[in-house]
Design a protein around this motif. Structure first.
Motif, PDB file in Angstrom:
ATOM      1  N   LYS A   6     -15.280  11.497 142.935  1.00  0.00           N
ATOM      2  CA  LYS A   6     -14.845  12.386 141.930  1.00  0.00           C
ATOM      3  C   LYS A   6     -13.221  12.603 142.006  1.00  0.00           C
ATOM      4  CE  LYS A   6     -19.097  14.864 141.547  1.00  0.00           C
ATOM      5  NZ  LYS A   6     -19.882  16.088 141.418  1.00  0.00           N
ATOM      6  N   VAL A   7     -12.715  12.597 140.905  1.00  0.00           N
ATOM      7  CA  VAL A   7     -11.194  12.966 140.820  1.00  0.00           C
ATOM      8  C   VAL A   7     -11.164  14.449 140.125  1.00  0.00           C
ATOM      9  CG1 VAL A   7      -8.942  12.234 140.034  1.00  0.00           C
ATOM     10  CG2 VAL A   7     -10.431  10.562 140.507  1.00  0.00           C
ATOM     11  N   LEU A   8     -10.711  15.504 140.720  1.00  0.00           N
ATOM     12  CA  LEU A   8     -10.767  16.653 140.443  1.00  0.00           C
ATOM     13  C   LEU A   8      -9.145  17.068 139.986  1.00  0.00           C
ATOM     14  CD1 LEU A   8     -13.067  18.520 142.912  1.00  0.00           C
ATOM     15  CD2 LEU A   8     -13.606  17.469 140.623  1.00  0.00           C
ATOM     16  N   MET A   9      -8.899  18.067 139.195  1.00  0.00           N
ATOM     17  CA  MET A   9      -7.839  18.574 138.892  1.00  0.00           C
ATOM     18  C   MET A   9      -7.185  19.303 140.049  1.00  0.00           C
ATOM     19  SD  MET A   9      -5.251  19.424 136.841  1.00  0.00           S
ATOM     20  CE  MET A   9      -5.551  19.100 135.218  1.00  0.00           C
ATOM     21  N   PRO A  10      -6.156  19.053 140.583  1.00  0.00           N
ATOM     22  CA  PRO A  10      -5.623  19.505 141.863  1.00  0.00           C
ATOM     23  C   PRO A  10      -4.635  20.738 141.546  1.00  0.00           C
ATOM     24  CG  PRO A  10      -4.345  17.632 141.304  1.00  0.00           C
ATOM     25  CD  PRO A  10      -5.223  17.660 140.226  1.00  0.00           C
ATOM     26  N   ALA A  11      -4.517  21.536 142.563  1.00  0.00           N
ATOM     27  CA  ALA A  11      -3.376  22.675 142.367  1.00  0.00           C
ATOM     28  C   ALA A  11      -1.958  22.019 143.035  1.00  0.00           C
ATOM     29  CB  ALA A  11      -3.840  23.671 143.316  1.00  0.00           C
ATOM     30  N   LEU A  12      -1.172  21.914 141.915  1.00  0.00           N
ATOM     31  CA  LEU A  12      -0.004  21.149 142.161  1.00  0.00           C
ATOM     32  C   LEU A  12       1.286  22.462 142.429  1.00  0.00           C
ATOM     33  CD1 LEU A  12      -0.112  18.413 139.875  1.00  0.00           C
ATOM     34  CD2 LEU A  12      -0.689  18.320 142.147  1.00  0.00           C
TER      35      LEU A  12
END
Length: 454
Positions: A6-12
């Motif tokens: 899975k590729v998740l939306m990260p906290a950037l």
């Protein structure tokens, strides 16, 4: 199917809650190595390149380019290991779960092909029971252990049954203790909304029509017509922080006029050696030296009280198409004018291109906003929390001043003056300290040779 990675939306960024997918830099079927640029994401600060944390093949893009307000932790793509059939990747049940997405601006006219991220919220249906919205992790735990989610009150936002709720339910089952059945309050399924009728007009008021009037090309716009402008993540964060600043920080202001004749003369001398620096670079250096001389101003507000910072990091305000952003020049007091000029120029370009890294705009102990290049003589700036001060710099202007020559004769002489205004947080920088800071800054600007002594 092939098991996915899975590729998740990260906290950037520290304040990021959601992001926009600007562009995918890899296509489905392409090989991806750890550290490869995967996609560009617009955060609340800038457009940041997301790097892959796994090796494999990009098998499925679940959130397409241009998708707005994708919540943190949302599933945006799938990888498979090298050598596996990426076309047969197994799509998880939680793919495109809009519990982590913001509602779409408008309903699609036709159903999209393949997995969609704009389907109605997934609700668990139990005959005779209230509907409960489950997070993907909670759903997996409940299905694995055969648990009934109606036996515990959800604690997540908007009535979502979270992973922690599922684990608590599992622990109680393993202990053999029946859970206390509590009523579950969950939001009702979305219903079609009808256009509300206009409220009755009262004396002296002009009610807004239920349906905004439509403008006709070639004719003046009717009263009440407007154009809705979507706000970017950066604009929303700017609005939030400005409101926070003006409503929670007691602003105090002090102004001084600085003679910059010596700086202009020194700039000409440096230009002969092909050293190009701006007046603003001298101001940044003079501010850093002044903060070193008066460390009580190099503070931030930590909620319970001031925090004195050990490093002097200057935030410079840069106007971009997406809004104002403040990249940070680190440890300015230890840098020379030429190094400050190079750093300021590079950071300003990256800010306008939306390519700033998180560490290049986070932090900062003092801000400088210069509107002199726009012809502004003087202005007042809003403090950038949690910082305690911001310096507003106006343009240089010519004024006549009476001076005495070596023989004691008075005569008129032109001077280049520049107005600077300090906005300070009255909780940590009182009027006396603010006045002392401006007095010292004025002396450092008018005698630039002093900048080499610190």
């Amino acid at each position: 199917g092939t098991p996915p990675i899975k590729v998740l939306m990260p906290a950037l960024s520290p304040t990021m809650e959601e992001g926009n997918i600007v562009k995918w830099l890899k296509k489905e079927g392409e090989t991806v190595n750890t550290g490869d640029a995967l996609c560009e994401i617009e955060t609340d600060k800038a457009v940041v390149t997301m790097e892959s944390s796994d090796d494999g093949i990009l098998a499925k893009i679940l959130v397409e380019e241009g998708s707005k307000n994708v919540r943190l932790g949302s599933l945006i793509g799938l990888l498979v290991e090298e050598g596996q059939d990426w076309k047969a990747v197994e799509i998880p049940a939680d793919a495109g779960d809009p519990s982590s997405l913001a509602p779409p601006a408008a309903a699609p006219t036709s159903p999209p092909a393949g997995p969609s991220v704009s389907v109605p919220p997934k609700l668990e249906h139990h005959p005779g029971k209230l509907q409960i919205r489950l997070s993907p992790a909670a759903r997996n735990i409940l299905e694995t252990h055969g648990l009934d989610p109606s036996n515990i009150t959800p604690t997540g936002p908007r009535g979502i049954f979270t992973k922690e709720d599922a684990l608590k339910l599992l622990q109680e089952k393993q202990k053999g203790k029946p859970s206390e059945v509590k009523p579950v309050v969950s939001p009702a399924p979305p219903q079609p909304t009808a256009v509300p009728s206009a409220p009755p007009a009262t004396a002296g008021t002009y009610p807004r029509p239920a349906i905004p009037p439509v403008s006709t090309p070639g004719k003046p716009p009717p009263p009440g017509a407007f154009t809705e402008i979507p706000a970017s993540n950066i604009r929303r964060v700017i609005a939030k922080r400005l409101t926070e600043s003006k409503t929670t920080i007691p602003h105090a202001y002090a102004t001084a006029d600085c003679d910059i004749d010596a700086i202009l003369k020194l700039r000409k001398e440096l230009a002969k050696d092909d050293i190009k620096v701006s007046v603003n670079d001298f101001i940044i250096k003079a501010t850093a030296v002044t903060l070193k001389q008066l460390p009580d101003v190099n503070v931030t507000w930590g909620g319970e009280g001031p925090r004195q910072l050990h490093s002097i990091d200057i935030s410079i305000a840069v106007a971009t198409d997406r809004g104002l952003i403040t990249p940070v020049i680190k440890d300015v007091a230890a840098k020379g004018i030429q190094e400050i000029a190079a750093s300021a120029k590079a950071l300003a370009k990256k800010a306008r291109d939306g390519k700033l890294l998180p560490e290049e705009y986070q932090g900062g102990s003092f801000s400088i906003s210069n509107l002199g290049m726009f012809g502004i003589s003087d202005f007042i700036a809003v403090i950038n929390p949690p910082q305690a001060c911001i310096l507003a710099v106006g343009r240089a202007r010519t004024e006549l001043k009476i001076v005495e020559d070596d023989e004691g004769n008075e005569k008129l002489k032109q001077h280049q003056l520049m107005t600077v205004t300090l906005s300070s947080d009255g909780r940590v920088v009182d009027d006396e300290l603010a006045s002392k800071f401006l007095e010292t800054l004025k002396a450092n600007i008018e005698n630039p040779m002093r900048l080499a002594l610190c």
